[in-house]
Scaffold this active site. Structure first.
Site, PDB file in Angstrom:
ATOM      1  N   CYS A 338      22.099   6.225  10.183  1.00 36.42           N
ATOM      2  CA  CYS A 338      20.959   6.167   9.239  1.00 36.42           C
ATOM      3  C   CYS A 338      21.100   6.328   7.565  1.00 36.42           C
ATOM      4  O   CYS A 338      20.742   5.561   6.925  1.00 36.42           O
ATOM      5  CB  CYS A 338      19.900   7.051   9.740  1.00 36.42           C
ATOM      6  SG  CYS A 338      19.674   7.473  11.264  1.00 36.42           S
ATOM      7  N   ARG A 367      29.881  11.838  18.766  1.00 37.47           N
ATOM      8  CA  ARG A 367      28.800  13.084  19.078  1.00 37.47           C
ATOM      9  C   ARG A 367      29.782  13.939  19.791  1.00 37.47           C
ATOM     10  O   ARG A 367      30.393  13.559  20.820  1.00 37.47           O
ATOM     11  CB  ARG A 367      27.748  12.651  19.604  1.00 37.47           C
ATOM     12  CG  ARG A 367      26.646  12.012  18.561  1.00 37.47           C
ATOM     13  CD  ARG A 367      25.597  11.385  19.267  1.00 37.47           C
ATOM     14  NE  ARG A 367      25.066  10.696  18.328  1.00 37.47           N
ATOM     15  CZ  ARG A 367      23.895  10.000  18.649  1.00 37.47           C
ATOM     16  NH1 ARG A 367      23.278  10.000  19.787  1.00 37.47           N
ATOM     17  NH2 ARG A 367      23.373   9.117  17.689  1.00 37.47           N
ATOM     18  N   GLN A 385      25.996   2.507  18.902  1.00 38.97           N
ATOM     19  CA  GLN A 385      24.662   2.164  18.722  1.00 38.97           C
ATOM     20  C   GLN A 385      24.341   0.805  18.451  1.00 38.97           C
ATOM     21  O   GLN A 385      24.857   0.191  17.243  1.00 38.97           O
ATOM     22  CB  GLN A 385      23.966   2.954  17.844  1.00 38.97           C
ATOM     23  CG  GLN A 385      23.868   4.560  18.544  1.00 38.97           C
ATOM     24  CD  GLN A 385      23.015   5.404  17.477  1.00 38.97           C
ATOM     25  OE1 GLN A 385      23.379   5.558  16.263  1.00 38.97           O
ATOM     26  NE2 GLN A 385      21.847   5.986  18.090  1.00 38.97           N
ATOM     27  N   ASP A 387      22.139  -0.489  16.726  1.00 43.72           N
ATOM     28  CA  ASP A 387      21.209  -0.035  15.706  1.00 43.72           C
ATOM     29  C   ASP A 387      20.619  -0.696  14.699  1.00 43.72           C
ATOM     30  O   ASP A 387      21.090  -1.900  14.426  1.00 43.72           O
ATOM     31  CB  ASP A 387      21.972   1.351  14.703  1.00 43.72           C
ATOM     32  CG  ASP A 387      21.348   2.544  14.521  1.00 43.72           C
ATOM     33  OD1 ASP A 387      19.985   2.500  14.752  1.00 43.72           O
ATOM     34  OD2 ASP A 387      21.923   3.508  14.014  1.00 43.72           O
ATOM     35  N   HIS A 389      17.696  -0.182  11.129  1.00 44.13           N
ATOM     36  CA  HIS A 389      16.698   0.624  10.449  1.00 44.13           C
ATOM     37  C   HIS A 389      15.694  -0.468   9.842  1.00 44.13           C
ATOM     38  O   HIS A 389      16.046  -1.216   8.934  1.00 44.13           O
ATOM     39  CB  HIS A 389      17.409   1.371   9.573  1.00 44.13           C
ATOM     40  CG  HIS A 389      17.992   2.552  10.249  1.00 44.13           C
ATOM     41  ND1 HIS A 389      19.221   2.406  10.457  1.00 44.13           N
ATOM     42  CD2 HIS A 389      17.460   3.769  10.801  1.00 44.13           C
ATOM     43  CE1 HIS A 389      19.831   3.642  11.129  1.00 44.13           C
ATOM     44  NE2 HIS A 389      18.838   4.290  11.447  1.00 44.13           N
ATOM     45  N   LYS A 473       6.990   8.028  18.779  1.00 45.99           N
ATOM     46  CA  LYS A 473       7.838   7.011  19.041  1.00 45.99           C
ATOM     47  C   LYS A 473       7.500   6.375  20.476  1.00 45.99           C
ATOM     48  O   LYS A 473       6.559   6.724  21.033  1.00 45.99           O
ATOM     49  CB  LYS A 473       9.192   7.541  19.306  1.00 45.99           C
ATOM     50  CG  LYS A 473       9.309   8.867  20.458  1.00 45.99           C
ATOM     51  CD  LYS A 473      10.798   9.122  20.459  1.00 45.99           C
ATOM     52  CE  LYS A 473      10.385  10.363  21.702  1.00 45.99           C
ATOM     53  NZ  LYS A 473      11.779  10.521  22.345  1.00 45.99           N
ATOM     54  N   HIS A 519      13.475   3.831  12.930  1.00 50.79           N
ATOM     55  CA  HIS A 519      14.955   3.754  13.688  1.00 50.79           C
ATOM     56  C   HIS A 519      14.583   3.043  15.033  1.00 50.79           C
ATOM     57  O   HIS A 519      13.551   3.350  15.749  1.00 50.79           O
ATOM     58  CB  HIS A 519      15.425   5.054  13.940  1.00 50.79           C
ATOM     59  CG  HIS A 519      15.423   6.285  13.047  1.00 50.79           C
ATOM     60  ND1 HIS A 519      16.658   6.528  12.263  1.00 50.79           N
ATOM     61  CD2 HIS A 519      14.415   6.658  12.395  1.00 50.79           C
ATOM     62  CE1 HIS A 519      16.373   7.423  11.661  1.00 50.79           C
ATOM     63  NE2 HIS A 519      14.999   7.571  11.316  1.00 50.79           N
TER      64      HIS A 519
HETATM   65 ZN   LIG Z   1      18.551   6.032  12.701  1.00 48.38          ZN
END
Ligand SMILES: [Zn+2]
Ligand SMILES: [Zn+2]
Length: 645
Positions: A338, A367, A385, A387, A389, A473, A519
């Site tokens: 992010c 992680r 991810q 991912d 945004h 979410k 996200h």
């Molecule tokens: Zn994010």
């Protein structure tokens, strides 16, 4: 003396007056022995209790059945008392400890010198059946702390004495069934006969209280169900799951490996697994480009200061790898992408006309997960991810969420998942202050999410109080080929990072306005998604995903040149093909290709060479058909393009 009465509200909505102290079973069914066999326990003013519990104040009473998770927990936990009773009856020297319910089953930890053998488990199971047949009523006893300590000390149950020592209460509850008494909070089923079908599964070592400095105990795992049929269904499903285990198939199909010298939870992708991943990622990337996303690449590490600003050092630090130092600066490996996407957004002054901006990346993050929790590809320390945004205005949330959901369902269908569940996580209406962001934006965002689900006619579960502190979410869970649930996509609104990074855009009114940030991940993490796919397909990927899509096999050496030519023709059509020219029996070659789960096998002998044909055989099929090479290429190509086998 007139008896005091209280008002109880029954499951059907009616109200009654009953004397104070009437047991729940009597309130609900008149007589205790009328408790229906399929009701596990009761709930009085929201609290799960035994049927024998007296009702002492005005109350709303409902039934707990096996269908709800609380019912399963009480049922399984009650089974552990039956198991402990059986163990004590057969092996009186054993000391009992604790026995909780777990998902789909239970365990109980015992302290005994000799290890329990498989034969012991059979004997325990048989004893449990006797206890069940005896149908002992389960009584709750309220003892003073000293009374209970004295009792368990006399029984040499040291662990129970230790547990009672730690309780800071004047009285403790114990439960008795027949001759057996155990310390427990409860509640339990009405009598031992309520347990219908039991199976003990295995024994494993476990330290008392999970601490390796303590004594090693023996943990017996088991499962119990309200009918023999449900038990058998469960055992079959377990067996099916075992055959699909992605760690076993991953080795067998040479897809990936883990290596202690590399580090736990860090995946090595072998060429075949890497090929499947490449196909997944290509499909994912192309679909995003078609849908107005812009590609980004960002670094794997970033300065400490960045994670300070993002707040990760405050609430996510335990999950991050330790910092490293260079030229007097501290850097940290990224646990999320992010902040980097935010920096790209912030590189320019953005106007309302520029929004939405959708940045996407397959970003590999690291992680820290505790060693004991790592599990093949499903729980790892290095994950990629899928991912993105989305930076938008508040009035664009609805459209953006709809577009994301549309992409979720497109990807799900592409990968062969038909069934799903949607959770909408909202604020806890009682505790609105614990959330970040203005009331107005929350209102708008929650409404936008819910209205989008309704507009798209999607069934969803409304989970109040489940929202992140930084925003509401939507989560999408998939059901795989054998009905297991997997968390996959998530769409999260975030009102925190835009504040922390001071994200804004120039609005029509010439003022700076706060940007809304979404996200979202569709597949979750590529590693985990790949593991789920392996299990979903039991390693037999549809042709578009299969690492090797077709294999040409010769019957004798005479067909070598022809087989080579055919395989090149397939390759030229973009099909992942190879030739097996070895001097082996054709039946052996076919068997091997079947084990490798290759979708198409093309057999060529003298006859096929003479006529310019191939014998085409599909994975899992007994028969084969003869067709011209061009035709065969077209057929496989078509299956790939339509993403079917
Ligand atoms: Zn994010
Ligand atoms: Zn209990």
């Amino acid at each position: 003396m007139s008896e005091r009465e209280i008002t109880v509200k029954l499951p059907d909505g009616s109200e009654r007056r009953v004397p104070v102290g009437t047991p729940v079973a009597q309130v609900l069914y008149g007589l205790e022995r009328n408790v229906p066999p399929d009701v596990i326990a009761a709930r009085v003013n929201g609290q799960a209790v035994d049927f024998t519990r007296p009702v002492t104040e005005d109350a709303t009473i409902s039934e707990i059945r096996f269908e709800e998770p609380a019912g399963q927990d009480i049922y399984r936990h009650s089974t552990t008392h039956v198991m402990a009773q059986a163990v004590k009856a057969l092996f009186p020297e054993t000391k009992v400890t604790i026995g909780p319910a777990i998902e789909d089953g239970f365990y109980y930890d015992f302290d005994r010198e000799q290890p329990f053998t498989p034969e012991d488990l059979e004997r325990i199971e048989a004893k449990m059946r006797e206890i069940i047949a005896a149908d002992y009523p389960v009584h709750r006893l309220e003892w003073s702390k000293t009374e209970a300590q004295e009792f368990f000390r006399q029984q040499h149950e040291d662990y129970k004495v230790e547990l009672i020592d730690e309780l800071d209460v004047p009285t403790v509850s114990c439960y008795q069934q027949g001759p057996f008494i155990d310390l427990c909070l409860g509640p339990h089923v009405y009598s031992t006969g309520r347990i219908r079908a039991v199976k003990l599964l295995k024994v494993a070592g476990a330290y008392w209280r999970g601490d390796e400095r303590n004594r090693m105990l023996q943990r017996i795992y088991g499962t119990s169900w309200p009918s023999e049929e449900l038990l058998q269904q469960y055992l079959q499903k377990q067996e099916e799951a075992r055959k699909r285990d992605h760690r076993v198939l991953g080795r067998q199909l040479d897809l990936f490996s883990l290596d202690e010298s590399v580090g736990p939870g860090l995946i090595l992708w072998h060429p075949k697994g890497a090929m499947v991943r490449h196909v997944i990622e290509t499909c994912w990337r192309e679909e995003h480009l078609k849908r107005g996303y812009q590609l980004a690449y960002t670094p794997h590490v970033g300065r400490m200061q960045l994670w300070e600003t993002s707040g990760h050092l405050g609430w996510y630090k335990e999950n991050m790898f330790a910092p490293m130092e260079m030229e007097g600066q501290h850097y940290m490996v990224k646990p999320m992408n992010c902040p980097f996407h935010i920096k790209i957004y912030q590189d320019k002054l953005r106007s309302y006309r520029d929004l939405p901006i959708r940045l996407f990346e397959l970003g590999t993050v690291y992680r820290y997960e505790r060693g004991g929790t790592l599990h093949g590809l499903l729980r790892v320390r290095g994950l990629t991810q899928d991912d993105a945004h989305i930076f938008c205005r508040a009035d664009q949330i609805k459209d953006e969420v709809e577009r994301v959901l549309d992409l979720v369902f497109y990807m799900m269908r592409s990968f062969g998942f038909e069934e799903y569940q949607i959770d909408l996580s909202l604020r806890d209406p009682q505790e609105r202050t614990k959330y970040m962001g203005s009331e107005e934006v929350w209102e708008q965002a929650e409404r936008a999410l819910e209205e989008t689900l309704q507009r798209m006619d999607l069934p969803y579960h409304r989970a109040e109080g489940e929202a992140n502190f930084y925003g509401p979410k939507i989560d999408v869970k998939l059901l795989d080929a054998i009905g297991r649930e997997w968390q996959m996509s998530t769409i999260q609104l975030d009102f925190q990072l835009p504040e922390r990074f001071d994200l804004s855009y120039m609005a029509e009114d010439g003022q700076r306005h706060r940007t809304v940030m979404i996200h979202r991940a569709i597949l979750g993490a590529v590693e985990r998604f790949f593991g789920i796919l392996v299990e979903h397909y039991a390693g037999a990927f549809p042709v578009w995903l299969a690492p090797v899509q077709a294999r040409v096999m010769t019957i004798t050496d005479r067909q070598r040149d022809y087989a080579d030519r055919v395989s090149h023709q397939l390759q030229a059509a973009g099909i992942r093909a190879e030739a097996d020219l070895r001097n082996e029996k054709i039946s052996y070659k076919i068997r091997e290709a079947e084990t490798e789960k290759i979708p198409y096998m093309l057999v060529v002998g003298d006859r096929e060479v003479a006529s310019g044909h191939v014998s085409l055989r599909q994975r899992g099929a007994k028969d084969q058909s003869t067709l011209a090479v061009d035709e065969c290429v077209a057929r496989i190509r078509d299956a790939i393009d339509r993403k079917v086998l």
